[in-house]
Design an enzyme around this catalytic site. Structure first.
Site, short mmCIF file in Angstrom:
data_model
loop_
_atom_site.label_atom_id
_atom_site.label_comp_id
_atom_site.label_asym_id
_atom_site.label_seq_id
_atom_site.Cartn_x
_atom_site.Cartn_y
_atom_site.Cartn_z
NE ARG A 1 -11.26 89.04 -55.36
CZ ARG A 1 -12.45 90.25 -55.71
NH1 ARG A 1 -12.42 90.58 -54.03
NH2 ARG A 1 -12.37 91.37 -56.20
CE1 TYR B 1 3.75 70.59 -44.94
CE2 TYR B 1 3.40 72.57 -45.25
CZ TYR B 1 3.29 72.13 -46.45
OH TYR B 1 3.69 72.04 -47.13
CG ASP C 1 -2.88 71.01 -40.17
OD1 ASP C 1 -3.29 69.89 -40.75
OD2 ASP C 1 -1.92 71.78 -41.03
CE LYS D 1 -0.77 67.12 -48.78
NZ LYS D 1 -0.49 67.94 -47.06
C1 LIG Z 1 0.43 69.64 -46.94
C2 LIG Z 1 0.16 70.53 -45.31
C3 LIG Z 1 -0.82 71.25 -45.11
C4 LIG Z 1 0.02 72.84 -46.44
O1 LIG Z 1 -1.43 72.09 -47.28
P1 LIG Z 1 -1.16 73.35 -48.47
O2 LIG Z 1 -2.67 72.11 -49.24
O3 LIG Z 1 0.03 71.86 -49.57
O4 LIG Z 1 -0.79 74.15 -49.17
C5 LIG Z 1 -0.92 72.23 -43.63
N1 LIG Z 1 -0.82 70.91 -42.90
C6 LIG Z 1 -0.34 69.80 -43.08
C7 LIG Z 1 -0.27 68.75 -42.10
C8 LIG Z 1 -0.12 69.88 -44.64
O5 LIG Z 1 0.56 68.27 -44.65
#
Ligand SMILES: *Cc1c(COP(=O)(O)O)cnc(C)c1O
Length: 385
Positions: free
Chosen positions: A61, A116, A181, A206
């Site tokens: 951890r 998001y 982001d 993603k």
């Molecule tokens: C999917 C997504 C998230 C969240 O990510 P997870 O890996 O599903 O927790 C945050 N920001 C954007 C732009 C996303 O497409």
């Protein structure tokens, strides 16, 4: 400075030759033999304080060498001192909000919609003890207060692909850290830190992973900002599993060529969608001629949003090749209806106010042949035209 493709392939692999291996080892140890109690104790103390290095990992951890290689590679691609990986994108975003707002005693957030749906819901519910003022990109300056700890933006924004001028928002924020982001653009197309972003976050689930088989998140930032973020990871425990770290690191090697190929297909599909009588509007940064393309963002990307003149659920139901699913950035093409799925927790009127229409569909373009994708889209749209 090596080029982007070279960095993507070689980043985070500098210790492999010395180890005598070609592929990064997957270190699954949950605990590590302590050389002696004093050294172990010092290392444990260092990790708990948010250090980036210590003499022993001590416990999984606190640190993991496989995950650390992915972090070094991602930081190199983003042009930041360092990066801190988490078990999901939401865990990464949560850590940034906790570090910048809760730990810093500045509980107010300014956010530019749309973001998001999960981020929007986390901020709207105030689950972390924060309050949020939502504004448009040109209103950030008037919303920033003495107790503002963080400004939150996405560019391109999920789901409608609005581009936000990062340097301008940083200027308006007057020293308040800005979190960008960068999930949609990836470091291949955009490096927000270059424009003054304090925190660059990714849902690594993603494009970074790229194959729809690994969940993860990462925060890229300066070393001073990373320290509390690592402390949170150690103590709150949202660590990335080493197998996931390995897969994300491997995904980075092909990220530039995946993005380039997916972007070329997206560009063609966006142009054809715009001509289709069953399509009311196409939102794709390559079509709108944004002044930020070529300046802030090196290409239009591989995400398209479009609204249909007829019921979007009927269109989706007619698709045979394209998979109806949330998530994005995979090698295969995915489509989803934000108002019904990813953004259903955002108030409907507020969604429309920030340019997300009820009929908007979000398309994540994969690596298939462009003609096969077009045949599928065209047939589905013709069925409702
Ligand atoms: C999917 C997504 C998230 C969240 O990510 P997870 O890996 O599903 O927790 C945050 N920001 C954007 C732009 C996303 O497409």
């Amino acid at each position: 400075m090596p080029g982007l493709r070279t960095t993507a392939v070689h980043g985070g692999r500098d210790d492999l030759a010395e180890l005598g291996v070609h592929a990064p080892p997957i270190d699954l140890s949950t605990t590590y033999p302590i050389p002696d109690q004093a050294t172990g104790g010092a290392a444990l103390g260092a990790w708990a304080d948010g250090a980036s290095e210590a003499d022993s990992p001590v416990y999984a951890r606190l640190h993991n060498p496989t995950v650390a290689r992915f972090e070094r590679a991602l930081a190199e691609l983003e042009g930041t001192d360092t990066a801190v990986a988490f078990s999901s994108g939401m865990a990464a975003i949560t850590a940034v909000v906790q570090a910048a707002c809760v730990m810093a005693g500045k509980p107010h957030v300014v956010a530019v919609r749309p973001v998001y749906g999960g981020t929007d819901h986390l901020l709207t519910t105030g689950l972390l003890g924060t309050t949020t003022t939502y504004v448009s990109a040109d209103e950030v300056s008037s919303a920033v207060r003495d107790d503002t700890g963080l400004v939150v933006i996405e560019s391109p924004a999920n789901p409608n692909l609005d581009l936000v001028d990062i340097a301008d928002v940083v200027h308006q924020a007057r020293g308040v850290p800005v979190m960008v982001d960068n999930t949609f653009a990836t470091p291949v197309l955009q490096n927000p830190a270059k424009f003054g972003a304090a925190y660059v976050v990714h849902s690594a689930t993603k494009y970074l992973g790229g194959h729809g088989d690994v969940l993860g998140g990462v925060v890229a930032c300066a070393e001073a900002l990373a320290k509390p973020v690592r402390q949170l990871r150690v103590l709150a425990g949202a660590v990335l599993h080493p197998l996931a770290g390995y897969l994300l690191h491997r995904g980075l090697a092909t990220l530039p060529i995946r993005i380039q190929a997916q972007q070329a297909t997206a560009d063609e599909l966006a142009r054809r969608l715009q001509q289709h009588p069953a399509v009311a509007e196409v939102r794709y940064p390559g079509l709108t001629g944004s002044r930020l393309i070529g300046v802030q963002q090196r290409g239009p990307g591989a995400m398209i949003a479009f609204s249909t003149v007829a019921d979007p659920h009927t269109v989706v139901s007619k698709l045979r090749l394209i998979t109806p699913a949330v998530s994005l950035g995979s090698v295969d093409t995915l489509i989803e209806h934000p108002a019904a799925l990813t953004h259903r927790l955002v108030d409907g009127e507020e969604l429309r106010d920030c340019g997300v229409s009820a009929n908007l569909l979000r398309l994540s373009v994969g690596l298939e042949d462009v003609e096969d994708l077009w045949d599928d889209l065209d047939a589905a749209l013709n069925a409702v035209a």
